[in-house]
Design a protein around this motif. Structure first.
Motif, short mmCIF file in Angstrom:
data_model
loop_
_atom_site.label_atom_id
_atom_site.label_comp_id
_atom_site.label_asym_id
_atom_site.label_seq_id
_atom_site.Cartn_x
_atom_site.Cartn_y
_atom_site.Cartn_z
N LYS A 117 0.86 -1.17 0.00
CA LYS A 117 0.00 0.00 0.00
C LYS A 117 0.90 1.23 0.00
N VAL A 118 0.77 2.07 -0.99
CA VAL A 118 1.68 3.20 -1.18
C VAL A 118 1.22 4.40 -0.36
N ARG A 119 2.18 5.01 0.37
CA ARG A 119 1.90 6.23 1.12
C ARG A 119 2.36 7.48 0.37
N SER A 120 3.51 7.38 -0.32
CA SER A 120 4.00 8.51 -1.09
C SER A 120 4.99 8.04 -2.14
N ILE A 121 5.17 8.86 -3.17
CA ILE A 121 6.18 8.60 -4.20
C ILE A 121 6.91 9.91 -4.46
N THR A 122 8.23 9.87 -4.37
CA THR A 122 9.04 11.04 -4.71
C THR A 122 9.77 10.78 -6.01
N LEU A 123 9.55 11.65 -6.96
CA LEU A 123 10.19 11.60 -8.28
C LEU A 123 11.24 12.69 -8.32
N SER A 124 12.49 12.34 -8.63
CA SER A 124 13.56 13.35 -8.68
C SER A 124 14.47 13.10 -9.87
N SER A 125 15.01 14.17 -10.42
CA SER A 125 15.95 14.04 -11.52
C SER A 125 17.30 13.55 -10.97
N ILE A 170 14.15 15.62 -19.18
CA ILE A 170 14.82 15.26 -17.92
C ILE A 170 16.10 14.53 -18.32
N GLU A 171 17.16 15.30 -18.52
CA GLU A 171 18.42 14.74 -19.00
C GLU A 171 19.10 13.93 -17.89
N GLY A 172 19.56 12.73 -18.26
CA GLY A 172 20.22 11.87 -17.29
C GLY A 172 19.27 10.96 -16.54
N GLY A 173 17.96 11.11 -16.80
CA GLY A 173 17.00 10.21 -16.19
C GLY A 173 16.50 10.68 -14.84
N PHE A 174 15.73 9.81 -14.19
CA PHE A 174 15.13 10.17 -12.91
C PHE A 174 15.14 8.98 -11.95
N ARG A 175 14.85 9.29 -10.71
CA ARG A 175 14.78 8.28 -9.63
C ARG A 175 13.41 8.38 -8.98
N ILE A 176 12.83 7.23 -8.64
CA ILE A 176 11.61 7.24 -7.84
C ILE A 176 11.89 6.52 -6.52
N VAL A 177 11.35 7.08 -5.45
CA VAL A 177 11.40 6.44 -4.13
C VAL A 177 9.96 6.28 -3.66
N VAL A 178 9.53 5.02 -3.55
CA VAL A 178 8.17 4.71 -3.14
C VAL A 178 8.20 4.33 -1.66
N THR A 179 7.37 4.97 -0.86
CA THR A 179 7.26 4.65 0.57
C THR A 179 5.90 4.02 0.82
#
Length: 263
Positions: A74-82, A149-158
């Motif tokens: 069950k997902v509480r938050s997702i942070t998307l960052s370059s 978004i050059e160089g791609g991105f990262r997602i952190v799912v909590t």
């Protein structure tokens, strides 16, 4: 000239049939099933002259759609960052509009913009339940300024238990205005080689021999600098988790000496 969402501090400057409009692309957005959340989608409208009665809004965002599935999460938050923090994807921006032109330019400042967006999926504390396979994967929409978004991105799912899952792509991702950019469905699993699982700052994870489900005890001496809030075994993950009331910054010497753990 008009802009959505409304902001009483909105600023715009006009010169030589051109508007410079100062807007904010939200760094915090809210989950909405199969769409972007309220207030996330920046839109603008401009007329041919000051006497125009009708203003037609145009989206000033593109949409990155993540698709996630899992047997239990069950997902509480997702942070998307370059990956490159110089690539800004939210915050203060300037939109330049030539009067009567359907196209416009979006510029994000180096010091007034940010390289991440967080999607709140708490849903009143219940979190968002994921689909269980690729075909039923749950969609999470991010409304972003048009740019590469050059160089791609990262997602952190909590998730709602405080576990985090991290995934990265190093490929350039192009966000186009008024277009949807769907990503391939991703499984959240601690067994997946594509997922890095990271304990929170107020947790310690460990494993014991297979079949052992009883948490270890540390005796009367507290080997940590933080008070333990809970200590239990997660059968679906095969790990033990110690939750503390504050972040763990030090562990005393020989804290795990003679304690029967495997990792």
């Amino acid at each position: 000239l008009a802009v959505y969402p409304y902001d009483k501090n909105q600023e715009a400057y006009y010169a030589s049939n051109r508007f410079d409009l100062y807007v904010t692309y939200p760094v915090n957005q809210t989950y909405e099933p199969n769409s972007f959340g309220k207030g996330a989608n920046v839109m603008i409208a401009s007329g041919e002259s000051g006497t125009d009665e009708n203003l037609f809004f145009r989206n000033a965002c593109g949409y990155l759609v993540l698709k996630l599935f899992s047997d239990y999460t069950k997902v509480r938050s997702i942070t998307l960052s370059s990956i490159d923090d110089k690539v800004k994807i939210s915050g203060y921006a300037t939109i330049t509009v030539n009067q009567g032109d359907e196209n416009f330019k979006v510029s994000l400042g180096d010091y007034t913009s940010q390289s991440e967006v967080t999607l709140d999926c708490s849903n009143g504390g219940d979190g968002v339940v994921l689909g269980t396979d690729e075909g039923t994967a749950t969609e999470f929409w991010f409304a972003l300024p048009p740019r590469t978004i050059e160089g791609g991105f990262r997602i952190v799912v909590t998730d709602t238990d405080g576990f985090t899952y991290t995934k990265e792509t190093t490929k350039n991702v192009v966000i186009k205005r008024n277009e949807i950019q769907p990503m391939a469905a991703l499984e959240l699993s601690v067994m997946s080689q594509d997922i890095t699982t990271v304990p929170a700052a107020d947790q310690i994870w460990y494993t014991r021999d297979e079949g052992e489900t009883s948490p270890v005890t540390f005796g009367s001496a507290d080997p940590f600098d933080a008070e333990i809030e809970s200590h239990r075994y997660y059968e679906d993950r095969g790990i033990f988790v110690i939750d503390f009331k504050s972040a763990v910054r030090t562990i005393k010497s020989k804290a795990f000496q003679d304690v029967p753990i495997t990792g």
